[in-house]
Design an enzyme around this catalytic site. Sequence first.
Site, PDB file in Angstrom:
ATOM      1  N   ARG A   1     -16.123   7.924 -11.265  1.00  0.00           N
ATOM      2  CA  ARG A   1     -14.794   7.449 -10.897  1.00  0.00           C
ATOM      3  C   ARG A   1     -14.305   6.482 -11.966  1.00  0.00           C
ATOM      4  O   ARG A   1     -15.103   5.868 -12.664  1.00  0.00           O
ATOM      5  CB  ARG A   1     -14.836   6.773  -9.519  1.00  0.00           C
ATOM      6  CG  ARG A   1     -15.185   7.778  -8.413  1.00  0.00           C
ATOM      7  CD  ARG A   1     -15.154   7.166  -7.041  1.00  0.00           C
ATOM      8  NE  ARG A   1     -13.870   6.661  -6.617  1.00  0.00           N
ATOM      9  CZ  ARG A   1     -12.879   7.392  -6.122  1.00  0.00           C
ATOM     10  NH1 ARG A   1     -13.008   8.712  -5.982  1.00  0.00           N
ATOM     11  NH2 ARG A   1     -11.742   6.837  -5.759  1.00  0.00           N
TER      12      ARG A   1
ATOM     13  N   LYS B   1     -19.460  10.091   5.523  1.00  0.00           N
ATOM     14  CA  LYS B   1     -20.584   9.869   6.448  1.00  0.00           C
ATOM     15  C   LYS B   1     -20.378  10.620   7.750  1.00  0.00           C
ATOM     16  O   LYS B   1     -21.348  11.041   8.396  1.00  0.00           O
ATOM     17  CB  LYS B   1     -20.803   8.380   6.699  1.00  0.00           C
ATOM     18  CG  LYS B   1     -21.740   7.761   5.686  1.00  0.00           C
ATOM     19  CD  LYS B   1     -21.116   7.640   4.328  1.00  0.00           C
ATOM     20  CE  LYS B   1     -21.845   7.987   3.128  1.00  0.00           C
ATOM     21  NZ  LYS B   1     -21.132   7.749   1.880  1.00  0.00           N
TER      22      LYS B   1
ATOM     23  N   HIS C   1     -42.308  -3.337  16.371  1.00  0.00           N
ATOM     24  CA  HIS C   1     -43.029  -2.065  16.398  1.00  0.00           C
ATOM     25  C   HIS C   1     -42.456  -1.191  17.510  1.00  0.00           C
ATOM     26  O   HIS C   1     -42.188  -1.692  18.591  1.00  0.00           O
ATOM     27  CB  HIS C   1     -44.510  -2.312  16.670  1.00  0.00           C
ATOM     28  CG  HIS C   1     -45.300  -1.042  16.748  1.00  0.00           C
ATOM     29  ND1 HIS C   1     -45.590  -0.291  15.622  1.00  0.00           N
ATOM     30  CD2 HIS C   1     -45.816  -0.373  17.803  1.00  0.00           C
ATOM     31  CE1 HIS C   1     -46.292   0.778  16.002  1.00  0.00           C
ATOM     32  NE2 HIS C   1     -46.432   0.751  17.320  1.00  0.00           N
TER      33      HIS C   1
ATOM     34  N   GLU D   1     -26.066  19.357 -13.676  1.00  0.00           N
ATOM     35  CA  GLU D   1     -26.112  17.957 -14.128  1.00  0.00           C
ATOM     36  C   GLU D   1     -26.437  17.934 -15.618  1.00  0.00           C
ATOM     37  O   GLU D   1     -27.403  18.553 -16.064  1.00  0.00           O
ATOM     38  CB  GLU D   1     -27.172  17.203 -13.308  1.00  0.00           C
ATOM     39  CG  GLU D   1     -27.568  15.844 -13.852  1.00  0.00           C
ATOM     40  CD  GLU D   1     -26.418  14.846 -13.987  1.00  0.00           C
ATOM     41  OE1 GLU D   1     -25.701  14.634 -12.999  1.00  0.00           O
ATOM     42  OE2 GLU D   1     -26.238  14.300 -15.102  1.00  0.00           O
TER      43      GLU D   1
ATOM     44  N   VAL E   1     -18.129  13.675 -11.343  1.00  0.00           N
ATOM     45  CA  VAL E   1     -18.745  13.151 -12.566  1.00  0.00           C
ATOM     46  C   VAL E   1     -18.432  11.670 -12.756  1.00  0.00           C
ATOM     47  O   VAL E   1     -18.533  11.139 -13.854  1.00  0.00           O
ATOM     48  CB  VAL E   1     -18.304  13.969 -13.805  1.00  0.00           C
ATOM     49  CG1 VAL E   1     -18.877  15.372 -13.760  1.00  0.00           C
ATOM     50  CG2 VAL E   1     -16.790  13.999 -13.935  1.00  0.00           C
TER      51      VAL E   1
ATOM     52  N   GLY F   1      -7.711   2.516   2.207  1.00  0.00           N
ATOM     53  CA  GLY F   1      -8.031   2.893   0.829  1.00  0.00           C
ATOM     54  C   GLY F   1      -9.005   4.046   0.718  1.00  0.00           C
ATOM     55  O   GLY F   1      -9.201   4.829   1.652  1.00  0.00           O
TER      56      GLY F   1
ATOM     57  N   GLU G   1       0.858  -1.194   0.000  1.00  0.00           N
ATOM     58  CA  GLU G   1       0.000   0.000   0.000  1.00  0.00           C
ATOM     59  C   GLU G   1       0.895   1.245   0.000  1.00  0.00           C
ATOM     60  O   GLU G   1       1.778   1.388   0.840  1.00  0.00           O
ATOM     61  CB  GLU G   1      -0.933  -0.001   1.220  1.00  0.00           C
ATOM     62  CG  GLU G   1      -1.736   1.269   1.430  1.00  0.00           C
ATOM     63  CD  GLU G   1      -2.585   1.685   0.231  1.00  0.00           C
ATOM     64  OE1 GLU G   1      -3.456   0.921  -0.184  1.00  0.00           O
ATOM     65  OE2 GLU G   1      -2.338   2.798  -0.323  1.00  0.00           O
TER      66      GLU G   1
ATOM     67  N   GLY H   1     -22.239  17.410 -11.415  1.00  0.00           N
ATOM     68  CA  GLY H   1     -22.544  15.972 -11.374  1.00  0.00           C
ATOM     69  C   GLY H   1     -23.476  15.658 -10.223  1.00  0.00           C
ATOM     70  O   GLY H   1     -23.121  15.854  -9.066  1.00  0.00           O
TER      71      GLY H   1
HETATM   72  C1  LIG Z   1     -16.649  10.322  -1.477  1.00  0.00           C
HETATM   73  C2  LIG Z   1     -16.884   8.838  -1.605  1.00  0.00           C
HETATM   74  C3  LIG Z   1     -17.882   8.251  -0.872  1.00  0.00           C
HETATM   75  C4  LIG Z   1     -18.117   6.889  -0.978  1.00  0.00           C
HETATM   76  N1  LIG Z   1     -19.115   6.351  -0.239  1.00  0.00           N
HETATM   77  C5  LIG Z   1     -19.365   5.027  -0.329  1.00  0.00           C
HETATM   78  C6  LIG Z   1     -20.399   4.438   0.449  1.00  0.00           C
HETATM   79  O1  LIG Z   1     -21.098   5.119   1.213  1.00  0.00           O
HETATM   80  N2  LIG Z   1     -20.598   3.106   0.335  1.00  0.00           N
HETATM   81  C7  LIG Z   1     -19.840   2.310  -0.499  1.00  0.00           C
HETATM   82  O2  LIG Z   1     -20.064   1.108  -0.564  1.00  0.00           O
HETATM   83  N3  LIG Z   1     -18.851   2.858  -1.246  1.00  0.00           N
HETATM   84  C8  LIG Z   1     -18.601   4.184  -1.180  1.00  0.00           C
HETATM   85  N4  LIG Z   1     -17.577   4.723  -1.921  1.00  0.00           N
HETATM   86  C9  LIG Z   1     -16.836   3.828  -2.839  1.00  0.00           C
HETATM   87  C10 LIG Z   1     -15.760   3.012  -2.081  1.00  0.00           C
HETATM   88  O3  LIG Z   1     -14.882   3.901  -1.434  1.00  0.00           O
HETATM   89  C11 LIG Z   1     -14.990   2.130  -3.057  1.00  0.00           C
HETATM   90  O4  LIG Z   1     -15.909   1.332  -3.776  1.00  0.00           O
HETATM   91  C12 LIG Z   1     -14.001   1.216  -2.346  1.00  0.00           C
HETATM   92  O5  LIG Z   1     -13.061   1.959  -1.602  1.00  0.00           O
HETATM   93  C13 LIG Z   1     -13.272   0.337  -3.363  1.00  0.00           C
HETATM   94  O6  LIG Z   1     -12.339  -0.459  -2.727  1.00  0.00           O
HETATM   95  P1  LIG Z   1     -11.053  -1.023  -3.509  1.00  0.00           P
HETATM   96  O7  LIG Z   1     -10.348  -1.884  -2.518  1.00  0.00           O
HETATM   97  O8  LIG Z   1     -11.455  -1.579  -4.795  1.00  0.00           O
HETATM   98  O9  LIG Z   1     -10.170   0.262  -3.854  1.00  0.00           O
HETATM   99  P2  LIG Z   1      -9.636   1.571  -2.998  1.00  0.00           P
HETATM  100  O10 LIG Z   1     -10.439   1.681  -1.780  1.00  0.00           O
HETATM  101  O11 LIG Z   1      -9.616   2.633  -3.979  1.00  0.00           O
HETATM  102  O12 LIG Z   1      -8.205   1.106  -2.577  1.00  0.00           O
HETATM  103  C14 LIG Z   1      -7.140   0.973  -3.482  1.00  0.00           C
HETATM  104  C15 LIG Z   1      -5.829   1.156  -2.727  1.00  0.00           C
HETATM  105  O13 LIG Z   1      -4.763   0.748  -3.552  1.00  0.00           O
HETATM  106  C16 LIG Z   1      -3.658   1.588  -3.340  1.00  0.00           C
HETATM  107  N5  LIG Z   1      -2.803   1.478  -4.523  1.00  0.00           N
HETATM  108  C17 LIG Z   1      -3.188   1.655  -5.816  1.00  0.00           C
HETATM  109  N6  LIG Z   1      -2.147   1.447  -6.643  1.00  0.00           N
HETATM  110  C18 LIG Z   1      -1.089   1.152  -5.858  1.00  0.00           C
HETATM  111  C19 LIG Z   1       0.269   0.845  -6.137  1.00  0.00           C
HETATM  112  N7  LIG Z   1       0.737   0.766  -7.396  1.00  0.00           N
HETATM  113  N8  LIG Z   1       1.092   0.609  -5.102  1.00  0.00           N
HETATM  114  C20 LIG Z   1       0.631   0.657  -3.828  1.00  0.00           C
HETATM  115  N9  LIG Z   1      -0.642   0.943  -3.515  1.00  0.00           N
HETATM  116  C21 LIG Z   1      -1.489   1.177  -4.513  1.00  0.00           C
HETATM  117  C22 LIG Z   1      -4.289   2.953  -3.153  1.00  0.00           C
HETATM  118  O14 LIG Z   1      -3.426   3.835  -2.457  1.00  0.00           O
HETATM  119  C23 LIG Z   1      -5.545   2.615  -2.354  1.00  0.00           C
HETATM  120  O15 LIG Z   1      -5.322   2.700  -0.960  1.00  0.00           O
HETATM  121  C24 LIG Z   1     -17.306   6.087  -1.831  1.00  0.00           C
HETATM  122  C25 LIG Z   1     -16.281   6.683  -2.571  1.00  0.00           C
HETATM  123  C26 LIG Z   1     -16.067   8.035  -2.462  1.00  0.00           C
HETATM  124  C27 LIG Z   1     -14.959   8.653  -3.260  1.00  0.00           C
END
Ligand SMILES: Cc1cc2nc3c(=O)[nH]c(=O)nc-3n(C[C@H](O)[C@H](O)[C@H](O)COP(=O)(O)OP(=O)(O)OC[C@H]3O[C@@H](n4cnc5c(N)ncnc54)[C@H](O)[C@@H]3O)c2cc1C
Length: 464
Positions: free
Chosen positions: A272, A53, A443, A207, A270, A42, A36, A184
Site C-alpha cells: 500500500r 476478518k 488453565h 511472490e 503488492v 476509513g 471525510e 504478492g
Molecule cells: C484488506 C486490508 C486488511 C487490513 N487488515 C488490518 C488488520 O487486520 N489490522 C490492522 O491493524 N490493519 C489492517 N489494515 C490496515 C488498516 O486498514 C490501516 O492501517 C488503517 O485503516 C489506517 O488508518 P488511517 O486513518 O491512517 O487511514 P484510512 O483508514 O485509510 O483512512 C483515511 C480516510 O481519509 C479519507 N480521505 C482521504 N483523503 C481525503 C480528502 N482529500 N478528503 C476527504 N477525505 C479524505 C479516505 O476516504 C479515508 O476514509 C488492513 C488494510 C487492508 C486494505
Amino acid sequence: MADTIHTKVLVLGGGPGGYVAAIRLGQLGLDTVLVEADKLGGTCLIRGCIPSKAIIHRAGQFEAMVHAASKSVPGISLSAAPTLDMAELVTWKDGVVKRLNTGVAALLKRAKVRVVEGWGTFSDAKTCTVETKDGPVTIEAGHVILAAGSKPVELPFLSFGGKVISSTEALDLAELPKKLVVVGAGYIGLELGIAFRKLGAHVTIVEALDRILPLYDAELTAPVAKWLKKNGVTVHLGAKAKGQEKGALVVETADGKPLNLPADNILVTVGRRPATEGWGLENMAVDMTGRFVKVDDQCRTSMKNVWAVGDLTGEPMLEHKAATQGEMVAEIIAGHNRRFDPASIPAVCFTEPEIVSAGLLPSDPAAQGDNIVTAMFPFLANGRALSMDAGEGFVRVIARKDDHRVLGIQAVGAHVSELSNEFSHALEMGAVLEDIAGTIHVHPTLGEAFHEAALRALGHAIHI
Ligand SMILES: Cc1cc2nc3c(=O)[nH]c(=O)nc-3n(C[C@H](O)[C@H](O)[C@H](O)COP(=O)(O)OP(=O)(O)OC[C@H]3O[C@@H](n4cnc5c(N)ncnc54)[C@H](O)[C@@H]3O)c2cc1C
C-alpha cells in the site's frame, strides 16, 4: 461564494487515525471539524480489517462444515456438503461494516464533532475547501491533522479493472472466483487467498521474493506454508508477474521460464502507498520522507500546527498505530505532554494459522550475540491447543541473558491473535522473564504456552 467554517481543529480523513483524533478532541472540549469524502471508518472499517476478518471468519466456518461433510471431523458428520452463497455472505459482511460505521458516526456526534462530507483540498496549510453535495465549504483551522490514509499499490502492467482487483474489490465479490491468482504473499494477499481457498476457490500465489510473509523468519511462517501446501494452494516463489494474456496471468518463474496462470480474478496485493495526491498536500509546505509525510515523535509535520497520523506517515500501516497516534495528537493539541514511543507495535497476520509478532524478531540486529536467550514452547504440548485440534505452532520469547529483560515475543498458531495484547503489554511494562513466569496463567489456555516459553528461557519449563 463558498460558506466558511472557522474551527480550532480540522481533521482530514475519517479512518482510525482521523476519527479517533476527532473523538478525543471533542472529549477534550476542542471545537473540531472532520472531513471525510467516503464513509466514516476509513480503510479499516469499510474495506480493510473488519470486512476481511468477517470473510475470514465465515470461510473458517464453511471449511469446518466441508470437513464434517467429508467425514474428517471425529464425532461430527454432515449428510450433505454445505453450499456457498457468496452474495449473501458479502451482504452479511456489509451489515457488520454498516453497524460499525454507524457506531463511529454516533461517537463523533456524542463528542460534538462536526462532520463535513466531501472531498477536501488544501489551498494552504490551514485552509481546506470541501466539495459537499450542497456546494463548496471552506474551513479555516488553527490546527490541522492529516489522516488521509493509504491506497493499494497498482502494478503498471496489471492495472486495476476487469478481472484484476485489489483487496477492496476482493471483499465485495458477488461470486466466488473458481480460479484466483494472488500476486504478492504479504499478509493481505495471504489472508484473503487463504479465505478464498477455504470457500472453495482454486488459489495460486505468485511472490517475487523467495519466501512468503518476508517480514518474518522461516520458523514463524512454516506452519502457514505447510497449510498452503496441504490445502492445494500452489505458491510460486521468486516469480515475477508480467501482465495478462488471454485471461491468464503471465509469470516469469524463478528459473526464468514463462508460465501462464489462468484466472477468473487476479488479486494484486503488492503493498500500500500513502494517499498523498489530489488534496493539495503540495500547497501545505510540509516535508516528506520518501513517499510519506514526515513527522516527529509527536506527529508534528514541518509546518507549525499541522500534524499527520496513520498510514500517511509510514510503516507499519496498521489500525492500532493510526488510532494511537490520533489520540495522542488530540491530547497534545489540548496541552497534554505526550510522545509516540511504543515499546512495540505488535502485528498480526490473520492467516491459517495466525501469526503474532511483538518487539524484536530473531533477525533484528539487537537480538544477536551472546547476551540473547531464545526459547519456544510448542502448542503440541499445550492442552487447550490439542483440545481444539490446533497443535500446530508455538510461542517464542527472546530475552537478554544478563538481566532477563524480554525483548521480543512471537507466536504462530490457531487464535494466537488474542495473545498479541498480553505480549505487547509485557514489552510495554518492561517485563523480565520472571514477571511472565511469576504470573499465574489460566488453565487451559493458549496463553500458558507464553508462560512455559518464559520458564523454558529460565531453564525450567514444566511441560516439555
Ligand atoms: C484488506 C486490508 C486488511 C487490513 N487488515 C488490518 C488488520 O487486520 N489490522 C490492522 O491493524 N490493519 C489492517 N489494515 C490496515 C488498516 O486498514 C490501516 O492501517 C488503517 O485503516 C489506517 O488508518 P488511517 O486513518 O491512517 O487511514 P484510512 O483508514 O485509510 O483512512 C483515511 C480516510 O481519509 C479519507 N480521505 C482521504 N483523503 C481525503 C480528502 N482529500 N478528503 C476527504 N477525505 C479524505 C479516505 O476516504 C479515508 O476514509 C488492513 C488494510 C487492508 C486494505
